[in-house]
Design a protein around this motif. Structure first.
Motif, PDB file in Angstrom:
ATOM      1  N   GLY A   1      28.873 -28.965  24.308  1.00  0.00           N
ATOM      2  CA  GLY A   1      27.549 -28.343  24.194  1.00  0.00           C
ATOM      3  C   GLY A   1      27.646 -26.833  24.251  1.00  0.00           C
ATOM      4  O   GLY A   1      28.106 -26.273  25.243  1.00  0.00           O
TER       5      GLY A   1
ATOM      6  N   TYR B   1      15.396  -9.603  26.599  1.00  0.00           N
ATOM      7  CA  TYR B   1      15.894 -10.581  25.618  1.00  0.00           C
ATOM      8  C   TYR B   1      16.971  -9.980  24.716  1.00  0.00           C
ATOM      9  O   TYR B   1      17.922 -10.653  24.336  1.00  0.00           O
ATOM     10  CB  TYR B   1      14.747 -11.114  24.763  1.00  0.00           C
ATOM     11  CG  TYR B   1      14.000 -12.271  25.401  1.00  0.00           C
ATOM     12  CD1 TYR B   1      14.502 -12.928  26.517  1.00  0.00           C
ATOM     13  CD2 TYR B   1      12.798 -12.713  24.879  1.00  0.00           C
ATOM     14  CE1 TYR B   1      13.822 -13.981  27.099  1.00  0.00           C
ATOM     15  CE2 TYR B   1      12.106 -13.771  25.454  1.00  0.00           C
ATOM     16  CZ  TYR B   1      12.621 -14.403  26.565  1.00  0.00           C
ATOM     17  OH  TYR B   1      11.951 -15.456  27.128  1.00  0.00           O
TER      18      TYR B   1
ATOM     19  N   ASP C   1      20.513 -27.708  31.372  1.00  0.00           N
ATOM     20  CA  ASP C   1      19.409 -28.675  31.380  1.00  0.00           C
ATOM     21  C   ASP C   1      19.858 -30.111  31.622  1.00  0.00           C
ATOM     22  O   ASP C   1      19.074 -30.942  32.083  1.00  0.00           O
ATOM     23  CB  ASP C   1      18.671 -28.637  30.026  1.00  0.00           C
ATOM     24  CG  ASP C   1      17.737 -27.452  29.902  1.00  0.00           C
ATOM     25  OD1 ASP C   1      17.705 -26.621  30.833  1.00  0.00           O
ATOM     26  OD2 ASP C   1      17.045 -27.362  28.871  1.00  0.00           O
TER      27      ASP C   1
ATOM     28  N   GLY D   1      22.400 -29.975  27.308  1.00  0.00           N
ATOM     29  CA  GLY D   1      20.997 -29.568  27.205  1.00  0.00           C
ATOM     30  C   GLY D   1      20.000 -30.684  27.466  1.00  0.00           C
ATOM     31  O   GLY D   1      20.240 -31.596  28.264  1.00  0.00           O
TER      32      GLY D   1
ATOM     33  N   VAL E   1      29.693 -35.461  20.469  1.00  0.00           N
ATOM     34  CA  VAL E   1      30.367 -36.312  21.454  1.00  0.00           C
ATOM     35  C   VAL E   1      29.530 -37.557  21.666  1.00  0.00           C
ATOM     36  O   VAL E   1      28.329 -37.478  21.931  1.00  0.00           O
ATOM     37  CB  VAL E   1      30.584 -35.540  22.775  1.00  0.00           C
ATOM     38  CG1 VAL E   1      31.049 -36.478  23.881  1.00  0.00           C
ATOM     39  CG2 VAL E   1      31.604 -34.433  22.558  1.00  0.00           C
TER      40      VAL E   1
ATOM     41  N   LEU F   1       9.816 -28.302  19.234  1.00  0.00           N
ATOM     42  CA  LEU F   1      10.395 -26.968  19.060  1.00  0.00           C
ATOM     43  C   LEU F   1      11.703 -26.889  19.835  1.00  0.00           C
ATOM     44  O   LEU F   1      11.740 -26.386  20.956  1.00  0.00           O
ATOM     45  CB  LEU F   1       9.375 -25.941  19.593  1.00  0.00           C
ATOM     46  CG  LEU F   1       9.266 -24.584  18.907  1.00  0.00           C
ATOM     47  CD1 LEU F   1       9.274 -24.687  17.404  1.00  0.00           C
ATOM     48  CD2 LEU F   1       8.044 -23.856  19.396  1.00  0.00           C
TER      49      LEU F   1
ATOM     50  N   PHE G   1      23.275 -22.098  26.257  1.00  0.00           N
ATOM     51  CA  PHE G   1      23.482 -21.039  27.253  1.00  0.00           C
ATOM     52  C   PHE G   1      24.586 -21.430  28.238  1.00  0.00           C
ATOM     53  O   PHE G   1      25.495 -20.647  28.513  1.00  0.00           O
ATOM     54  CB  PHE G   1      22.185 -20.793  28.039  1.00  0.00           C
ATOM     55  CG  PHE G   1      21.134 -20.099  27.229  1.00  0.00           C
ATOM     56  CD1 PHE G   1      21.078 -18.717  27.197  1.00  0.00           C
ATOM     57  CD2 PHE G   1      20.208 -20.821  26.492  1.00  0.00           C
ATOM     58  CE1 PHE G   1      20.111 -18.062  26.453  1.00  0.00           C
ATOM     59  CE2 PHE G   1      19.237 -20.179  25.748  1.00  0.00           C
ATOM     60  CZ  PHE G   1      19.184 -18.798  25.722  1.00  0.00           C
ATOM     61  N   ALA G   2      24.493 -22.656  28.778  1.00  0.00           N
ATOM     62  CA  ALA G   2      25.424 -23.074  29.826  1.00  0.00           C
ATOM     63  C   ALA G   2      26.858 -23.125  29.295  1.00  0.00           C
ATOM     64  O   ALA G   2      27.772 -22.530  29.881  1.00  0.00           O
ATOM     65  CB  ALA G   2      25.001 -24.438  30.371  1.00  0.00           C
TER      66      ALA G   2
ATOM     67  N   LEU H   1      15.844 -23.958  32.905  1.00  0.00           N
ATOM     68  CA  LEU H   1      15.572 -22.637  32.340  1.00  0.00           C
ATOM     69  C   LEU H   1      16.857 -22.046  31.781  1.00  0.00           C
ATOM     70  O   LEU H   1      17.951 -22.327  32.288  1.00  0.00           O
ATOM     71  CB  LEU H   1      15.050 -21.690  33.423  1.00  0.00           C
ATOM     72  CG  LEU H   1      13.649 -21.907  33.974  1.00  0.00           C
ATOM     73  CD1 LEU H   1      13.396 -20.977  35.145  1.00  0.00           C
ATOM     74  CD2 LEU H   1      12.611 -21.669  32.878  1.00  0.00           C
ATOM     75  N   ALA H   2      16.697 -21.167  30.794  1.00  0.00           N
ATOM     76  CA  ALA H   2      17.862 -20.488  30.219  1.00  0.00           C
ATOM     77  C   ALA H   2      18.577 -19.665  31.295  1.00  0.00           C
ATOM     78  O   ALA H   2      19.804 -19.605  31.340  1.00  0.00           O
ATOM     79  CB  ALA H   2      17.415 -19.600  29.068  1.00  0.00           C
TER      80      ALA H   2
END
Ligand SMILES: Cc1cc2nc3c(=O)[nH]c(=O)nc-3n(C[C@H](O)[C@H](O)[C@H](O)COP(=O)(O)OP(=O)(O)OC[C@H]3O[C@@H](n4cnc5c(N)ncnc54)[C@H](O)[C@@H]3O)c2cc1C
Length: 405
Positions: A9, A375, A294, A104, A77, A122, A12-13, A310-311
């Motif tokens: 994945g 941002y 997430d 996520g 995966v 979205l 962000f993470a 959250l991001a």
């Protein structure tokens, strides 16, 4: 032998975990993700409402993660064998010494009848383009329709869920539709955006910004229906729990997400379908497996509920795991994950926002500007930062893009 860390994945993470690890030369890192690019998801509502073109929010992994010890596999995966330490992808198996799961979340329709079939969501660039195209096309159909109720249905958008995304989207959607309607001098109808919330106030996640959000929603003419649950979504609208029907050709679901869990052998997600992690973000039964972002369920000590999706959280968890894996390789002691929310911002229409950093609260243009500036630091890729800054600046003086693409 060089240890192999596999990261599943590239949100962000996953990306921040890889970035931390790639500072070391004594580890092989493989990122496996369905798409070949990182996507800055928090700005998708602006793509769906013609504020941003969208392409500048995406950056190929090969552009941001570099090193001879790094490989990227564009693959999905399907299963992880936690005992044999193997990840099964569509194109084959990948063995690992350490695994980072960062897959996520997916939309949670809570079993609402017709929601999955008829709602727009979205979560990706394609979703955002699809939603904008629908709204633009429906407006053109409304202009051609003779009957008033048909026009109204085509120019109505229902957004289910008044969390931050629902609120941001509702205001910008109203702005886009108003602009489209005003551009047709012979049309005198008005668009309607309905924001439906089961609870009694919008953005319950950010109580400090509720008043600002409610004022801006009202000012923009968004119909906010609180204390209203949606029991059914149909092709032509939604049914509320009190029996009311709102006719709308476009329904957007932003009422919740749930962890996106990869199948594991043995099954560690249990009946609740969640991957619970310890203070170091490791799977309880398999400490060589880290779960972040997430898709992880992390309940800090002394708390009753998991940390929010959250991001900001995903980024910090990615950084924490990157550093802890480096410590593991260097045979040093791990440091537990800790998180403190630094602040939160929401955009409330063109050039207007609200937010806070610590005790400092801002509203209006200052908040909008600061939010954008933060941002810009987080969007990945120097070219993307420049292009997005340029688009935002131009947007202050120009109209939203109302073309069907
Ligand atoms: C519209 C919207 C607006 C948001 N706004 C904000 C905001 O303003 N502020 C904020 O803090 N948060 C916001 N969020 C939440 C934030 O985007 C998420 O918390 C964050 O993206 C989570 O990061 P992640 O890395 O865990 O997952 P993601 O960013 O979702 O990344 C998961 C990655 O895993 C990949 N993947 C999934 N399954 C597999 C598989 N089986 N095999 C291979 N790859 C896989 C996916 O393709 C994706 O690349 C918003 C979310 C949405 C949808």
């Amino acid at each position: 032998m060089m240890k192999h860390v596999v990261i599943v994945g590239g949100g962000f993470a996953g990306v921040y975990a890889a970035r931390g690890l790639l500072k070391r030369r004594d580890v092989k890192v493989t990122l496996i993700s369905k798409r070949n690019y990182f996507l800055f998801i928090p700005m998708l509502h602006e793509v769906a409402t013609g504020g941003l073109s969208g392409y500048n929010l995406a950056e190929p992994y090969r552009g941001i993660l570099r090193g001879k010890n790094f490989s990227f596999l564009q693959d999905e995966v399907r299963e992880v064998d936690l005992v044999k330490r193997r990840v099964a992808c569509a194109h084959g198996e990948v063995p690992y010494d350490y695994l980072v799961l960062a897959t996520g979340s997916t939309t949670n329709f809570f079993g609402t009848k017709g929601a999955e079939e008829h709602c727009f969501v979205l979560k990706s660039l394609e979703d955002a383009f699809r939603l904008k195209n629908q709204v633009v096309r429906k407006a053109e159909e409304a202009f051609m329709a003779k009957e008033k109720d048909v026009q109204e249905q085509k120019l109505s958008v229902v957004i289910v869920g008044a969390g931050p995304t629902g609120v941001e989207l509702a205001i910008e959607m109203q702005e886009l539709l108003e602009q489209i309607c005003k551009s047709n001098a012979s049309f005198h109808g008005r668009p309607s955006v309905y924001l439906i919330q089961r609870g009694d106030r919008v953005i319950p996640q950010i109580p400090r910004l509720q008043g600002d959000a409610e004022r801006q929603l009202k000012k923009h003419g968004v119909h906010v229906l609180t204390g209203a649950g949606v029991t059914e979504v149909r092709k032509d609208g939604v049914v509320l729990q009190d029996g009311r029907i709102i006719a709308a050709d476009t329904v957007v679901w932003s009422a919740g997400v749930k962890p996106s869990i990869v199948k594991t052998i043995p099954d560690v997600a249990g009946e609740k379908r969640c991957l619970v992690v310890d203070a170091y973000l490791r799977l309880l039964q398999f400490p060589e497996v880290f779960v972040i972002g997430d898709c992880a369920t992390y309940i800090p000590e002394g708390e009753k509920t998991p940390i929010p999706m959250l991001a900001q959280v995903a980024t910090e968890q990615g950084k924490s795991v990157g550093k802890n894996l480096a410590r593991l390789l260097g045979k040093r002691e791990l440091v537990p994950f800790s998180f403190k929310l630094k602040g939160q911002f929401i955009s409330l229409g063109k050039g207007y926002g609200a937010g806070f950093i610590g005790p400092l609260k801002l509203t209006g243009f200052k908040a909008w500007w600061l939010n954008r500036t933060i941002y810009l630091f987080k969007i990945l890729g120097a070219g993307n930062k420049l292009k997005t800054a340029w688009e935002w600046t131009l947007n202050l003086f120009t109209k939203r893009d109302a073309c069907e693409h």
